[in-house]
Structure formats: C-alpha cells, structure tokens
Design a protein around this motif. Sequence first.
Motif, PDB file in Angstrom:
ATOM      1  N   PHE A 184       0.834  -1.204   0.000  1.00  0.00           N
ATOM      2  CA  PHE A 184       0.000   0.000   0.000  1.00  0.00           C
ATOM      3  C   PHE A 184       0.876   1.264   0.000  1.00  0.00           C
ATOM      4  O   PHE A 184       0.495   2.289  -0.589  1.00  0.00           O
ATOM      5  N   ASP A 197      -6.427   7.091   0.189  1.00  0.00           N
ATOM      6  CA  ASP A 197      -7.605   7.176   1.082  1.00  0.00           C
ATOM      7  C   ASP A 197      -8.849   6.621   0.393  1.00  0.00           C
ATOM      8  O   ASP A 197      -9.651   5.908   0.986  1.00  0.00           O
ATOM      9  N   ASP A 223      -3.185   0.040   6.440  1.00  0.00           N
ATOM     10  CA  ASP A 223      -3.891  -0.724   5.405  1.00  0.00           C
ATOM     11  C   ASP A 223      -4.336  -2.088   5.926  1.00  0.00           C
ATOM     12  O   ASP A 223      -4.420  -3.050   5.186  1.00  0.00           O
TER      13      ASP A 223
HETATM   14  N1  LIG Z   1      -3.572   7.009   2.056  1.00  0.00           N
HETATM   15  C1  LIG Z   1      -3.374   6.604   3.297  1.00  0.00           C
HETATM   16  N2  LIG Z   1      -2.246   5.953   3.609  1.00  0.00           N
HETATM   17  C2  LIG Z   1      -2.076   5.537   4.887  1.00  0.00           C
HETATM   18  C3  LIG Z   1      -3.009   5.772   5.881  1.00  0.00           C
HETATM   19  N3  LIG Z   1      -2.555   5.235   7.049  1.00  0.00           N
HETATM   20  C4  LIG Z   1      -1.360   4.692   6.769  1.00  0.00           C
HETATM   21  N4  LIG Z   1      -1.068   4.863   5.461  1.00  0.00           N
HETATM   22  C5  LIG Z   1       0.110   4.441   4.727  1.00  0.00           C
HETATM   23  O1  LIG Z   1       0.042   3.039   4.560  1.00  0.00           O
HETATM   24  C6  LIG Z   1       1.345   2.559   4.348  1.00  0.00           C
HETATM   25  C7  LIG Z   1       1.492   1.266   5.103  1.00  0.00           C
HETATM   26  O2  LIG Z   1       2.778   0.813   4.871  1.00  0.00           O
HETATM   27  P1  LIG Z   1       3.221  -0.662   5.236  1.00  0.00           P
HETATM   28  O3  LIG Z   1       2.776  -0.982   6.636  1.00  0.00           O
HETATM   29  O4  LIG Z   1       4.665  -0.785   4.889  1.00  0.00           O
HETATM   30  O5  LIG Z   1       2.337  -1.556   4.308  1.00  0.00           O
HETATM   31  P2  LIG Z   1       2.595  -2.004   2.803  1.00  0.00           P
HETATM   32  O6  LIG Z   1       3.260  -0.962   1.986  1.00  0.00           O
HETATM   33  O7  LIG Z   1       1.292  -2.499   2.299  1.00  0.00           O
HETATM   34  O8  LIG Z   1       3.599  -3.176   2.999  1.00  0.00           O
HETATM   35  P3  LIG Z   1       3.248  -4.710   3.102  1.00  0.00           P
HETATM   36  O9  LIG Z   1       1.963  -4.831   3.855  1.00  0.00           O
HETATM   37  O10 LIG Z   1       4.414  -5.297   3.838  1.00  0.00           O
HETATM   38  O11 LIG Z   1       3.127  -5.213   1.699  1.00  0.00           O
HETATM   39  C8  LIG Z   1       2.316   3.659   4.806  1.00  0.00           C
HETATM   40  O12 LIG Z   1       2.933   4.207   3.659  1.00  0.00           O
HETATM   41  C9  LIG Z   1       1.421   4.697   5.462  1.00  0.00           C
HETATM   42  O13 LIG Z   1       1.875   6.000   5.223  1.00  0.00           O
HETATM   43  C10 LIG Z   1      -4.197   6.480   5.530  1.00  0.00           C
HETATM   44  O14 LIG Z   1      -5.093   6.731   6.354  1.00  0.00           O
HETATM   45  N5  LIG Z   1      -4.339   6.869   4.242  1.00  0.00           N
END
Ligand SMILES: Nc1nc2c(ncn2[C@@H]2O[C@H](COP(=O)(O)OP(=O)(O)OP(=O)(O)O)[C@@H](O)[C@H]2O)c(=O)[nH]1
Length: 302
Positions: A184, A197, A223
């Motif tokens: 994500f 979002d 996510d």
């Molecule tokens: N748009 C958006 N992004 C968010 C929100 N909350 C967290 N994030 C982003 O979600 C991302 C989560 O990153 P990771 O936990 O590394 O998850 P991932 O990139 O899916 O990695 P893996 O799950 O390991 O594949 C981060 O870049 C956060 O900035 C939100 O409310 N809105």
Amino acid sequence: MRYNLFTSHVKLTNTIILFLVIAVTICAYFGELKQWQEIAWLDIVGEGGIVLMTLSWITALLISRPPGKVTTLLVLGLGLFMFSATLDLLDEWLKQPSQLWLSWFESLPAPFGMSLTSAGLYYWHQEQFVLNRQLRRREAHLREHEKVCPITGLYRINYFHSLIQQRQSEQQAAILGIIDIRDFAKFNEQFGFSEGDRLLREISDLLVMNCRLNDVLCRYAGDCFIVLMPSTSRSQAKELLAQMKAALNHCAFKVAKSKGAQFQHILTATMAMDLEQDPVQQTSQLHQQLQQQKALVGAAVY
Ligand SMILES: Nc1nc2c(ncn2[C@@H]2O[C@H](COP(=O)(O)OP(=O)(O)OP(=O)(O)O)[C@@H](O)[C@H]2O)c(=O)[nH]1
C-alpha cells in the motif's frame, strides 16, 4: 460531513431569518419603548438565553443534517418556537398594545412549532432505525463516534478491543480475522495519498459487504483491517476470509487520471478468540501471524 447553511439549506436559513425580521418588525411597529425602570433585566437574561439557545440548536441541525423532511420539520418547529420566544423577549423593552391578534401571534407559534418538532423527532427515530440497520457489521453494542476512523467510517482498534472484552465477559466464543493490503505504501507513492484514502474507503465498503450480519469489521491500522466473527468455526472463518480476499483481488480499482485499473494483493490470518487473554495481546498476536506470513511469502507471491 458538514453542511453549509447558505448553500445546502438556503430556504430554511432564509425562513429563520424571516421569522426574526417579522418578530422585530412587529414589535418595532406596534410597540412603545418602556421606561428604563420598567425593564426587568432578569427576564431579559432568561428569555434572551432561550432565543440564543434555540438559534444555536437550529444552526447545529442545519450544519449536521442533509436537506429532507426530518430537517425541515425540526428546523421549522424550532423556528416557530424561537419566533414566539423572540416576541416575548422584545416585550421586555417595548409595551405592546393589548390587541387580541397580537397576543395570539405571540402565543400560537410556540405550541404549533413544538408539534412540528415532535413530528420531526418521530421521523428522525424512523430514519435512525434504518441507519442502524445499515451500520450493522460496522458496530455492535456501543456507539462512540469519536472512535470512528473518518476515512473508512469503520471503528478503530480500541472499539474492537472493547468488543472482545464484552464477549469475554459473556463467555461467548468468536474467531478473529485480519486482512492486510500488500504494497500500500507503493500505491500511495505512485498515485498520491488522497487516492490511497479513496482505495481504503472502497476496500472497507467491499469488506463490509462480504461480512455476515453479525460480524463486525474495524480498521486495525494503516492498510490493515480486523474482523470479529461470532459463533463461527475456524473453517467457516477461513472460508469467509477467502471470500473477502477473492472480492478484493478481483476489484478493479480505477485510479483517477489513469487509464488502467489497479488490483490488490491481500494477506489474511485467523485465530480463535481467547476467553481469558488480554484483547490487546490477542490482536497483536494475530498481527504477528500476519507478519510471519509476509516474511514467508516475501515479494515473490505476485
Ligand atoms: N492514504 C493513506 N495511507 C495511509 C493511511 N494510514 C497509513 N497509510 C500508509 O500506509 C502505508 C502502510 O505501509 P506498510 O505498513 O509498509 O504496508 P505495505 O506498503 O502495504 O507493505 P506490506 O503490507 O508489507 O506489503 C504507509 O505508507 C502509510 O503512510 C491512511 O489513512 N491513508
């Protein structure tokens, strides 16, 4: 969502202003200024407070509610009540001639307005009944809207913990499931946070649609989503999560300003809820299971 008084509710806002203008005009036209010593200041404080409070309720309603029958009844009802209260307040400064029609004008709108407000409250109750049905699968026994995530409309993890606690106190078993979107962070980087979002919103709607009536879905963090499945066997829970995964895998999310569709890769994990263990420990244990799966599948899964 907040509504604008002058764009979403232009007719109702104008009606309230008109009520105030009529009240002031009638008093100014027919009334006669009282002597300073005749003015009862305590009454002015009390009656002025009623007018101000009613105005603040009307404003709160107009800001919070969409246009429609319930809003119209409530606002008109309170507006008529405020009209009577304003005449009553202005009486404190101005002597009114003892004409019958004038005293009717002061007394009648209030009870009529209260009847309209009561009708509005009745329809509000019916509306809430429908909304409560829609909210099932997003909340269970509690309603604390400060605990709701504003992006997805789902409750946050602390609500989920209180649900586990509630079930533990009732000795009711359940299965906990967790759902994670892969990469994500990359999606955010590529398409921007606001598209991220929007994706989270669409995903939570799709997940809610795939839950059964008694399941409750919450946002774990970022996510990651978590679901409580009451009276469910482990195999039923796995089947349910497989269905959610399939729904998300096949969802062709259309990113703004991009011709192609984006498909999501999902990981899930389940565990039986423990009737004794601390809820926070249980959810972090479930999250750890997910992390272990991530480590196992790595990036090669796609
Ligand atoms: N748009 C958006 N992004 C968010 C929100 N909350 C967290 N994030 C982003 O979600 C991302 C989560 O990153 P990771 O936990 O590394 O998850 P991932 O990139 O899916 O990695 P893996 O799950 O390991 O594949 C981060 O870049 C956060 O900035 C939100 O409310 N809105």
